[in-house]
Design a protein around this motif. Sequence first.
Motif, short mmCIF file in Angstrom:
data_model
loop_
_atom_site.label_atom_id
_atom_site.label_comp_id
_atom_site.label_asym_id
_atom_site.label_seq_id
_atom_site.Cartn_x
_atom_site.Cartn_y
_atom_site.Cartn_z
N VAL A 73 5.75 0.43 -1.12
CA VAL A 73 5.78 1.76 -0.41
C VAL A 73 4.75 2.57 -0.79
CG1 VAL A 73 6.69 4.08 -0.27
CG2 VAL A 73 8.06 1.94 -0.15
N SER A 74 4.05 2.21 -2.18
CA SER A 74 2.60 2.88 -2.43
C SER A 74 1.41 2.10 -1.73
CB SER A 74 2.57 2.81 -3.85
OG SER A 74 1.64 3.59 -4.29
N ILE A 75 1.37 0.79 -1.64
CA ILE A 75 0.54 0.17 -0.90
C ILE A 75 0.51 0.63 0.59
CG2 ILE A 75 -0.25 -1.96 0.18
CD1 ILE A 75 0.77 -3.18 -2.74
N LEU A 76 1.54 0.90 1.29
CA LEU A 76 1.73 1.19 2.61
C LEU A 76 1.09 2.72 2.93
CD1 LEU A 76 4.90 -0.56 3.67
CD2 LEU A 76 2.79 -1.01 4.37
N THR A 77 1.60 3.62 2.02
CA THR A 77 1.03 4.79 2.24
C THR A 77 -0.52 5.09 1.86
OG1 THR A 77 1.58 5.34 -0.22
CG2 THR A 77 3.39 5.79 1.42
N HIS A 78 -1.04 4.22 0.97
CA HIS A 78 -2.54 4.38 0.96
C HIS A 78 -3.24 3.60 1.97
CE1 HIS A 78 -1.36 5.47 -3.22
NE2 HIS A 78 -2.86 6.08 -3.32
N THR A 79 -2.69 2.62 2.59
CA THR A 79 -3.51 1.72 3.46
C THR A 79 -3.12 2.45 5.23
OG1 THR A 79 -1.64 0.02 3.46
CG2 THR A 79 -3.59 -0.30 2.11
N LEU A 80 -2.10 2.91 5.42
CA LEU A 80 -1.78 3.63 6.68
C LEU A 80 -1.95 4.90 6.67
CD1 LEU A 80 1.41 1.56 7.16
CD2 LEU A 80 -0.68 0.90 7.96
N SER A 81 -2.20 5.36 7.93
CA SER A 81 -2.35 6.98 8.05
C SER A 81 -0.85 7.50 7.92
CB SER A 81 -2.95 7.12 9.50
OG SER A 81 -2.07 6.78 10.70
N ASN A 82 -0.80 8.63 7.70
CA ASN A 82 0.68 9.24 7.67
C ASN A 82 1.41 9.02 8.79
OD1 ASN A 82 2.51 10.94 5.80
ND2 ASN A 82 2.32 12.17 7.74
N ASP A 83 0.85 9.27 9.82
CA ASP A 83 1.64 9.06 11.48
C ASP A 83 2.04 7.50 11.34
OD1 ASP A 83 1.06 11.69 11.84
OD2 ASP A 83 -0.49 11.34 13.05
N ALA A 84 1.17 6.63 10.84
CA ALA A 84 1.49 5.25 11.02
C ALA A 84 2.58 4.80 10.09
CB ALA A 84 0.37 4.42 10.59
N PHE A 85 2.65 5.34 8.98
CA PHE A 85 3.62 4.98 7.92
C PHE A 85 4.90 5.51 8.23
CE2 PHE A 85 6.19 6.26 4.31
CZ PHE A 85 6.21 5.13 3.59
N MET A 86 4.84 6.98 8.88
CA MET A 86 6.19 7.61 9.18
C MET A 86 6.71 7.05 10.52
SD MET A 86 6.53 9.86 7.10
CE MET A 86 7.96 11.09 7.82
N SER A 87 5.81 6.24 11.61
CA SER A 87 6.28 5.69 12.61
C SER A 87 6.96 4.45 12.49
CB SER A 87 5.30 5.75 13.86
OG SER A 87 4.17 5.13 13.39
N TRP A 88 6.20 3.51 11.81
CA TRP A 88 6.55 2.16 11.61
C TRP A 88 6.49 1.62 10.21
CZ3 TRP A 88 3.05 -1.17 10.22
CH2 TRP A 88 1.47 -1.06 10.28
N GLY A 89 5.40 2.15 9.44
CA GLY A 89 5.17 1.51 7.97
C GLY A 89 6.10 1.38 7.21
#
Length: 451
Positions: free
Chosen positions: A178-194
């Motif tokens: 989860v930490s890796i994804l929140t750092h590598t993706l934008s907030n919108d991308a994480f909230m939509s599919w990440g």
Amino acid sequence: MKTKILATGNISAGRRARKAALGSFVGAVVDWYDFLLYGITAALVFNTQFFPNVSPTIGTLAAFATFGVGFLFRPLGGIVFGHFGDRLGRKRMLVITVMVMGVSTALIGLLPTYASIGWYAPLALVLLRALQGFAVGGEWGGAALMAVESAPEGKKAFYSSGVQVGYGVGLVLATGIVSILTHTLSNDAFMSWGWRVPFLVSIVLVLVAAWIRSTMEESQEFVAKVGSEHKVKVPLLAALRNHPESFLLIIALRMAEMFTMYIVTAFALAYSTKNLGMSRDLFLNISLLVGAVSCVTIPAFAMLADRIGLKRVYVTGAVIGLLSAVPFFLAMEARSVAWIVIFSVLLANIAHDMVVSVQQPLFTEFFGAEYRYSGAGVGYQFASVVCGGFTPFIATALLGVDGSWHAVAAYLAGGCLLSVIVSARMKMSKPAAQPSATPSYPQSTSSTLVI
């Protein structure tokens, strides 16, 4: 010739003990990765993606309530898997639990959100969370029994500590991805599919765990002691009839464990970001830290307990949890990162890890072999509902009374205090003076633990 035969038997017993410990550990990693991933995501995503038409506080409460639903179904899993585990064997149930957990977790990753299907989304989320709870409800009892019943005498805490180390590794994996994804993706991308990615990764993990568990041998104590002529018709009823007090003891003894861990890894994540305006990365990184450290501290404390006794290690851990409760919240209010980390480690790696390092041999000795899976498993999972499942929810509700952390700190300290009082009055089994090369099992539990 006799010496050679004995040596061969000892090697076989040692190999069996190691395989049982490995199988219990790997399955526990997968189950706890899946189970804890939900708690982390609930604080970050589910409140807005599945409960968007409510206030932020109510949304957080709703997300944590679904987190607690998993705990409500853990006793049911303990009852069902415990029943068949006592009658058919531990191994079969452990393969099933990890498969059910993996499938339900992957399906969460595929769920449409509220924006797509309305209230069917949170309903499906609750149902899958319940299935997760059902699966993990049968996990601890079987994994603990396979490890404890196969372990050499004098090393039962150490050999079975992998069941609890699995929690730490699962926490590291879940928080890390989860930490890796929140750092590598934008907030919108994480909230939509990440946020879906960690749930789908579970498919790979569960296949590996199921394969490893399928290669384990059945518990030899189960084979030796629970022949068809000795099987009880309803193991749980036999456990309740013969050891009713043990269920209450497990609840009291698990308070220090559950309160310390879930306050640090679930409640504090939401509280620090929403109420104190701190970065969500702080407690995600703290969760990574305490999970990684637990891989060392839990087996180390277990080894210590095998040498000096279960009681000394348990009481010390519960006392440290009691003394660290208020300073932990003072550190958060001061927004002192250094002190927050220190007291998080004291709560989650010292207090919590000392307590859980001895639970496997401690709780399983409460019950006879013919109903041990049901007794220890259901007792453990029922305590999870009472002590842990709604800890983030209760803590958030207490916070909402007057907006102060004092009630939450008192809640944490009170749980640790009860664990201290109960454990201090118990007479626990002493460490073996000279561990033998082959497993040895308690013949009677009636005098092991006495208030």
